[in-house]
Design a protein around this motif. Structure first.
Motif, PDB file in Angstrom:
ATOM      1  N   TYR A  56       0.820  -1.211   0.000  1.00 48.67           N
ATOM      2  CA  TYR A  56       0.000   0.000   0.000  1.00 48.67           C
ATOM      3  C   TYR A  56       0.854   1.262   0.000  1.00 48.67           C
ATOM      4  O   TYR A  56       0.336   2.369  -0.183  1.00 48.67           O
ATOM      5  CB  TYR A  56      -0.903   0.011   1.238  1.00 48.67           C
ATOM      6  N   PHE A  57       2.168   1.098   0.249  1.00 49.92           N
ATOM      7  CA  PHE A  57       3.047   2.271   0.316  1.00 49.92           C
ATOM      8  C   PHE A  57       3.536   2.612  -1.080  1.00 49.92           C
ATOM      9  O   PHE A  57       4.105   1.778  -1.781  1.00 49.92           O
ATOM     10  CB  PHE A  57       4.235   2.002   1.238  1.00 49.92           C
ATOM     11  N   GLN A  58       3.325   3.848  -1.460  1.00 48.01           N
ATOM     12  CA  GLN A  58       3.689   4.317  -2.793  1.00 48.01           C
ATOM     13  C   GLN A  58       4.801   5.348  -2.667  1.00 48.01           C
ATOM     14  O   GLN A  58       4.644   6.351  -1.963  1.00 48.01           O
ATOM     15  CB  GLN A  58       2.478   4.935  -3.498  1.00 48.01           C
ATOM     16  N   GLN A  59       5.919   5.110  -3.318  1.00 47.28           N
ATOM     17  CA  GLN A  59       6.948   6.131  -3.374  1.00 47.28           C
ATOM     18  C   GLN A  59       6.430   7.264  -4.249  1.00 47.28           C
ATOM     19  O   GLN A  59       6.215   7.095  -5.445  1.00 47.28           O
ATOM     20  CB  GLN A  59       8.256   5.556  -3.921  1.00 47.28           C
ATOM     21  N   GLN A  60       6.219   8.410  -3.620  1.00 43.85           N
ATOM     22  CA  GLN A  60       5.490   9.494  -4.254  1.00 43.85           C
ATOM     23  C   GLN A  60       6.193  10.016  -5.490  1.00 43.85           C
ATOM     24  O   GLN A  60       7.409  10.229  -5.490  1.00 43.85           O
ATOM     25  CB  GLN A  60       5.300  10.653  -3.248  1.00 43.85           C
ATOM     26  N   THR A  61       5.425  10.199  -6.542  1.00 44.22           N
ATOM     27  CA  THR A  61       5.907  10.872  -7.742  1.00 44.22           C
ATOM     28  C   THR A  61       5.340  12.286  -7.729  1.00 44.22           C
ATOM     29  O   THR A  61       4.128  12.465  -7.865  1.00 44.22           O
ATOM     30  CB  THR A  61       5.436  10.144  -9.015  1.00 44.22           C
ATOM     31  N   VAL A  72      -3.717   4.042  -8.922  1.00 39.06           N
ATOM     32  CA  VAL A  72      -3.930   2.862  -9.766  1.00 39.06           C
ATOM     33  C   VAL A  72      -2.635   2.064  -9.806  1.00 39.06           C
ATOM     34  O   VAL A  72      -1.577   2.588 -10.169  1.00 39.06           O
ATOM     35  CB  VAL A  72      -4.368   3.257 -11.182  1.00 39.06           C
ATOM     36  N   HIS A  73      -2.718   0.793  -9.447  1.00 39.17           N
ATOM     37  CA  HIS A  73      -1.526  -0.050  -9.383  1.00 39.17           C
ATOM     38  C   HIS A  73      -1.238  -0.703 -10.724  1.00 39.17           C
ATOM     39  O   HIS A  73      -2.127  -0.866 -11.565  1.00 39.17           O
ATOM     40  CB  HIS A  73      -1.719  -1.136  -8.321  1.00 39.17           C
ATOM     41  N   ASP A  74       0.031  -1.100 -10.884  1.00 34.54           N
ATOM     42  CA  ASP A  74       0.464  -1.858 -12.054  1.00 34.54           C
ATOM     43  C   ASP A  74       0.252  -3.334 -11.730  1.00 34.54           C
ATOM     44  O   ASP A  74       1.002  -3.930 -10.956  1.00 34.54           O
ATOM     45  CB  ASP A  74       1.937  -1.555 -12.341  1.00 34.54           C
ATOM     46  N   GLN A  75      -0.764  -3.938 -12.310  1.00 35.82           N
ATOM     47  CA  GLN A  75      -1.158  -5.299 -11.971  1.00 35.82           C
ATOM     48  C   GLN A  75      -0.020  -6.300 -12.174  1.00 35.82           C
ATOM     49  O   GLN A  75       0.261  -7.127 -11.302  1.00 35.82           O
ATOM     50  CB  GLN A  75      -2.370  -5.709 -12.816  1.00 35.82           C
ATOM     51  N   GLN A  76       0.647  -6.252 -13.308  1.00 34.63           N
ATOM     52  CA  GLN A  76       1.694  -7.226 -13.591  1.00 34.63           C
ATOM     53  C   GLN A  76       2.885  -7.061 -12.655  1.00 34.63           C
ATOM     54  O   GLN A  76       3.481  -8.057 -12.212  1.00 34.63           O
ATOM     55  CB  GLN A  76       2.143  -7.097 -15.057  1.00 34.63           C
ATOM     56  N   GLN A  77       3.217  -5.823 -12.321  1.00 36.28           N
ATOM     57  CA  GLN A  77       4.326  -5.594 -11.398  1.00 36.28           C
ATOM     58  C   GLN A  77       3.971  -6.080  -9.996  1.00 36.28           C
ATOM     59  O   GLN A  77       4.815  -6.630  -9.283  1.00 36.28           O
ATOM     60  CB  GLN A  77       4.690  -4.110 -11.370  1.00 36.28           C
ATOM     61  N   PRO A 124      -7.321  12.663   5.041  1.00 37.16           N
ATOM     62  CA  PRO A 124      -8.485  12.813   5.923  1.00 37.16           C
ATOM     63  C   PRO A 124      -8.961  11.513   6.551  1.00 37.16           C
ATOM     64  O   PRO A 124      -9.990  11.500   7.211  1.00 37.16           O
ATOM     65  CB  PRO A 124      -9.548  13.380   4.984  1.00 37.16           C
ATOM     66  N   LEU A 125      -8.237  10.430   6.338  1.00 36.90           N
ATOM     67  CA  LEU A 125      -8.594   9.130   6.908  1.00 36.90           C
ATOM     68  C   LEU A 125      -7.342   8.475   7.469  1.00 36.90           C
ATOM     69  O   LEU A 125      -6.228   8.719   6.984  1.00 36.90           O
ATOM     70  CB  LEU A 125      -9.212   8.217   5.847  1.00 36.90           C
ATOM     71  N   PRO A 126      -7.483   7.621   8.481  1.00 38.85           N
ATOM     72  CA  PRO A 126      -6.318   6.901   9.005  1.00 38.85           C
ATOM     73  C   PRO A 126      -5.778   5.920   7.972  1.00 38.85           C
ATOM     74  O   PRO A 126      -6.491   5.485   7.062  1.00 38.85           O
ATOM     75  CB  PRO A 126      -6.865   6.184  10.238  1.00 38.85           C
ATOM     76  N   ARG A 127      -4.518   5.546   8.140  1.00 41.23           N
ATOM     77  CA  ARG A 127      -3.849   4.705   7.158  1.00 41.23           C
ATOM     78  C   ARG A 127      -4.587   3.389   6.918  1.00 41.23           C
ATOM     79  O   ARG A 127      -4.690   2.917   5.781  1.00 41.23           O
ATOM     80  CB  ARG A 127      -2.415   4.417   7.608  1.00 41.23           C
ATOM     81  N   HIS A 128      -5.133   2.778   7.981  1.00 45.77           N
ATOM     82  CA  HIS A 128      -5.774   1.478   7.782  1.00 45.77           C
ATOM     83  C   HIS A 128      -7.017   1.596   6.906  1.00 45.77           C
ATOM     84  O   HIS A 128      -7.348   0.661   6.162  1.00 45.77           O
ATOM     85  CB  HIS A 128      -6.098   0.822   9.127  1.00 45.77           C
ATOM     86  N   LEU A 129      -7.716   2.728   6.929  1.00 42.20           N
ATOM     87  CA  LEU A 129      -8.859   2.904   6.035  1.00 42.20           C
ATOM     88  C   LEU A 129      -8.411   3.308   4.635  1.00 42.20           C
ATOM     89  O   LEU A 129      -9.034   2.911   3.638  1.00 42.20           O
ATOM     90  CB  LEU A 129      -9.824   3.940   6.607  1.00 42.20           C
ATOM     91  N   VAL A 130      -7.342   4.100   4.545  1.00 43.04           N
ATOM     92  CA  VAL A 130      -6.800   4.440   3.227  1.00 43.04           C
ATOM     93  C   VAL A 130      -6.386   3.168   2.494  1.00 43.04           C
ATOM     94  O   VAL A 130      -6.657   2.986   1.301  1.00 43.04           O
ATOM     95  CB  VAL A 130      -5.602   5.404   3.373  1.00 43.04           C
ATOM     96  N   SER A 131      -5.742   2.247   3.215  1.00 41.68           N
ATOM     97  CA  SER A 131      -5.338   0.977   2.611  1.00 41.68           C
ATOM     98  C   SER A 131      -6.549   0.128   2.240  1.00 41.68           C
ATOM     99  O   SER A 131      -6.542  -0.567   1.224  1.00 41.68           O
ATOM    100  CB  SER A 131      -4.442   0.199   3.578  1.00 41.68           C
ATOM    101  N   ALA A 132      -7.598   0.198   3.069  1.00 39.10           N
ATOM    102  CA  ALA A 132      -8.806  -0.589   2.800  1.00 39.10           C
ATOM    103  C   ALA A 132      -9.529  -0.111   1.552  1.00 39.10           C
ATOM    104  O   ALA A 132     -10.264  -0.886   0.925  1.00 39.10           O
ATOM    105  CB  ALA A 132      -9.746  -0.522   4.004  1.00 39.10           C
ATOM    106  N   ILE A 188       8.760  -9.314   2.421  1.00 33.17           N
ATOM    107  CA  ILE A 188       8.866  -8.467   1.235  1.00 33.17           C
ATOM    108  C   ILE A 188       9.036  -7.018   1.677  1.00 33.17           C
ATOM    109  O   ILE A 188       8.317  -6.534   2.550  1.00 33.17           O
ATOM    110  CB  ILE A 188       7.607  -8.602   0.356  1.00 33.17           C
ATOM    111  N   THR A 189       9.989  -6.332   1.077  1.00 34.21           N
ATOM    112  CA  THR A 189      10.216  -4.926   1.433  1.00 34.21           C
ATOM    113  C   THR A 189       9.896  -3.973   0.292  1.00 34.21           C
ATOM    114  O   THR A 189       9.952  -2.759   0.471  1.00 34.21           O
ATOM    115  CB  THR A 189      11.672  -4.708   1.865  1.00 34.21           C
ATOM    116  N   SER A 190       9.541  -4.495  -0.877  1.00 31.86           N
ATOM    117  CA  SER A 190       9.264  -3.636  -2.034  1.00 31.86           C
ATOM    118  C   SER A 190       7.962  -2.869  -1.838  1.00 31.86           C
ATOM    119  O   SER A 190       6.924  -3.464  -1.534  1.00 31.86           O
ATOM    120  CB  SER A 190       9.157  -4.474  -3.311  1.00 31.86           C
ATOM    121  N   PRO A 191       7.989  -1.555  -2.020  1.00 32.87           N
ATOM    122  CA  PRO A 191       6.728  -0.798  -1.946  1.00 32.87           C
ATOM    123  C   PRO A 191       5.885  -1.064  -3.178  1.00 32.87           C
ATOM    124  O   PRO A 191       6.340  -1.669  -4.155  1.00 32.87           O
ATOM    125  CB  PRO A 191       7.196   0.655  -1.893  1.00 32.87           C
TER     126      PRO A 191
END
Length: 690
Positions: free
Chosen positions: A277-282, A604-609, A666-674, A625-628
């Motif tokens: 769920y962690f995205q290295q920000q662009t 939007v995630h890269d499905q194949q990656q 505006p939401l806690p991390r666990h809801l953002v991930s959900a 796994i440590t990859s974001p």
């Protein structure tokens, strides 16, 4: 009778004793919130002056944002003083985010009495009181001054609330946060009287959420506080205190922290989840955002970004806004509550409470008439045995929140509705209905929003840090970021084609007012629903047909709506067979929902990656796994709101806008991930389905 467990939504409000002059004292901590006649001066001296806000704020650029983190909201005095100073010296279009935790919030009555001590802050205090939230545990976003001021109230345990501000809890990424505080106000009661807050966990969290220019100030000079902050990289100094001999202030130094706090975490692998769920920000290069879809999700997203100064291009394939599922004449503003505080219920409550504040401010700011919005309340009937068993359970869980929900018997339900009911139920006194079409038109009339009608984006391509949107005949628009908000049609794009959306057809019936229905005072939900009349017409519905994609209206579905109303509320429709269904009008639309009934909101995630990076989850859900997460740069999704788009889209649109603009979420991390659309591929990997 066994003792019932406490409600998961309950918060213990502050218990106060009052000293002369309306000075509140916390009974449990034996400490006052402020000094009579000197509290405002102390706030300005300790927190505003020693964080150098008077010098820093005028140097901000237009549409910059500044974030303050506070430990202890208390009476809100620090917030109001900051707001006042911001209004006086900050650039007109800059934004202030004030993030404050509070375990024992003041009741509305106590807050009103406390703030009466400061006449010069009356205008600000009045606005705070107008939006002061229902005091349930969780995040509460309050926005003022056309979005220029955002108050993030994190109610509950302070350490837990601040921890949820981090972008990740993974040991490798917990200090790599998309948002940092620019200043810290360490307030609250004295360390000796409130040790649960003043401790190394707090100082470590502060460091995680700080950058090289982050400052800190506190009224205390306790040695343990000074040493605790210094150990985390804060360079601390002393100065003369206001009502104490000394106080502390300083600035964060990341290099110093790295030397003092080497990374020695050795957590239990079974307690760690992969940081998908962690995205290295662009960073968004500029502020032009393209949004696909002119319904509730698209228009709400456009409005949230336009308020932040972004240039927005809204693309709608029809010749008007809200032409599809968002186009019903009246939409219900309500929620469903549960005695369990699971992820879905936490989100629905948070989005409902925010939506109430959002629509009331919209109505007030734009002077919206009762033809387009009415907070008439919503009555949910308990029409079967299962729902009737829920009534006393909800009564117990929400006994302290009558402004949120009231459980009613059959007679009370009849009095609230204005017509005879044959079931008990529960009543949402603050809810009601909104015209989705008018709402979309109003929100999208913002001067920063341009609309392109009768064009359908077919492809999305990322080229030279820009998203190129094209139709079947050629390029349409280029933008720095893009939001897909076109419901189930999101599957047409290559980047989002694997999402597990569900399409559910729904048809409403427009029913002319009759002598029996004319007295209806509130929205009533049962198997379907009926709204109070507007222009002598009720909205009646709605059918629910999974997988059906036909949007033409059907006489048999009008009959289904009539039969349902007669069965549940015969007083409103004594003779459904007397109505000629061929003479009825209505409309059908396609709801878009997800397998877990939470909307899909986020990058939007890269499905194949994802399949490659997180393949070890097929064998071990706690693989090291440590990859974001690998996400498409600056591409977002806002779909899957089902039948509750009016309730969920305001908060979800704020969430996406905050992501794009690198603001506190505006939401806690666990809801953002959900809400993250990538959750489904992770679940399928763990279940070995992909």
């Amino acid at each position: 009778m066994p003792e019932q467990p406490p409600s998961p939504y309950h918060l213990d409000t502050a218990q106060l004793d009052w000293q002369p002059g309306n000075v509140p004292e916390a009974r449990d901590f034996g400490d006052i919130y402020f000094l009579l006649q000197q509290g405002l001066e102390e706030t300005r001296y300790v927190f505003l002056q020693h964080n150098q806000l008077q010098q820093r704020w005028p140097t901000l650029q237009a549409f910059d944002h500044f974030s303050i983190g506070e430990t202890g909201f208390g009476t809100g005095l620090n917030f109001l003083a900051s707001w006042q100073l911001w209004q006086n010296i900050a650039p007109q279009n800059a934004q202030l985010h004030f993030v404050s935790v509070e375990k024992h919030p003041l009741s509305y009555t106590d807050l009103e009495r406390s703030l009466s001590a400061w006449p010069e802050l009356t205008d600000f205090a009045t606005q705070l009181l107008e939006q002061y939230p229902t005091l349930t545990a969780g995040y509460h976003l309050l926005k003022f001054d056309s979005g220029r001021i955002s108050l993030h109230l994190l109610l509950g345990d302070g350490i837990e609330g601040l921890e949820q501000l981090r972008s990740s809890d993974h040991p490798q990424w917990k200090a790599h946060n998309h948002v940092t505080m620019d200043a810290w106000f360490l307030d609250g009661f004295s360390p000796a009287k409130n040790p649960d807050l003043w401790n190394d966990k707090l100082y470590s969290l502060m460091a995680d959420l700080s950058g090289p220019h982050t400052t800190v100030a506190t009224f205390t000079a306790v040695t343990a506080v000074r040493k605790g902050l210094a150990a985390q990289g804060f360079e601390i100094k002393k100065d003369k205190g206001f009502r104490k001999r000394e106080m502390l202030f300083g600035q964060f130094n990341p290099d110093s922290r790295d030397k003092l706090q080497p990374h020695t975490d050795r957590p239990n692998p079974k307690s760690i989840t992969a940081p998908w769920y962690f995205q290295q920000q662009t960073p968004t290069q500029g502020k032009h955002i393209a949004i696909i879809g002119g319904g509730l999700a698209g228009c709400s997203s456009a409005y949230a970004l336009a308020q932040r100064g972004c240039k927005v291009t809204l693309i709608e394939r029809s010749d008007r806004l809200a032409a599809a599922a968002s186009g019903n004449p009246q939409g219900m503003l309500y929620t469903k509550l549960s005695t369990e505080a699971g992820t879905l219920n936490r989100f629905t409550l948070s989005s409902y409470l925010y939506a109430l504040r959002f629509y009331r401010q919209w109505q007030k700011t734009h002077n919206i008439s009762s033809e387009h919005i009415d907070f008439c309340g919503v009555l949910q009937l308990a029409s079967n045995a299962k729902e009737q068993r829920m009534v006393p359970l909800l009564q117990q869980a929400f006994a302290n929140y009558p402004e949120l929900i009231q459980c009613v018997d059959q007679q009370q339900a009849s009095e609230l509705a204005g017509v005879d009911m044959q079931f008990p139920g529960w009543f949402f006194p603050a809810a009601g209905w909104v015209s989705p079409v008018y709402l979309c038109q109003s929100l999208s009339s913002h001067p920063n929003i341009d609309i392109i009608f009768q064009q359908q984006a077919i492809t999305l391509e990322h080229q030279q840090q820009q998203w190129q949107l094209s139709t079947d005949t050629g390029p349409l628009v280029s933008a720095d970021a893009a939001i897909i908000a076109n419901s189930h049609d999101a599957l047409h794009f290559e980047q989002s084609q694997t999402l597990p959306t569900k399409t559910i057809r729904g048809q409403i019936t427009l029913l002319q007012t009759s002598p029996e229905t004319a007295a209806l005072k509130t929205v009533i939900c049962h198997e379907g629903y009926i709204t109070p009349a507007i222009n002598n017409t009720h909205n009646l519905g709605a059918t629910f047909d999974n997988g059906d994609t036909d949007t033409s209206t059907r006489q048999q579905d009008h009959q289904r709506n009539l039969d349902s109303l007669h069965r549940m509320i015969p007083s409103l429709l004594p003779k459904p067979c007397a109505i000629d269904t061929s003479s009825l009008t209505g409309r059908a639309g396609l709801r878009c929902t997800s397998p877990d009934y939470l909307p899909m909101v986020g990058p939007v995630h890269d499905q194949q990656q994802f399949l490659a990076d997180y393949a070890p989850l097929r064998k071990n859900a706690h693989a090291g796994i440590t990859s974001p997460g690998h996400y498409y740069p600056n591409l977002y999704l806002n779909i899957g709101h089902g039948s509750r788009g009016l309730t969920s889209t305001p908060l979800c649109s704020e969430l996406i806008a905050a992501m794009i603009c690198s603001e506190p979420l505006p939401l806690p991390r666990h809801l953002v991930s959900a809400l993250n659309p990538a959750r489904f591929v992770i679940r399928d990997l763990i279940r070995n389905k992909v």
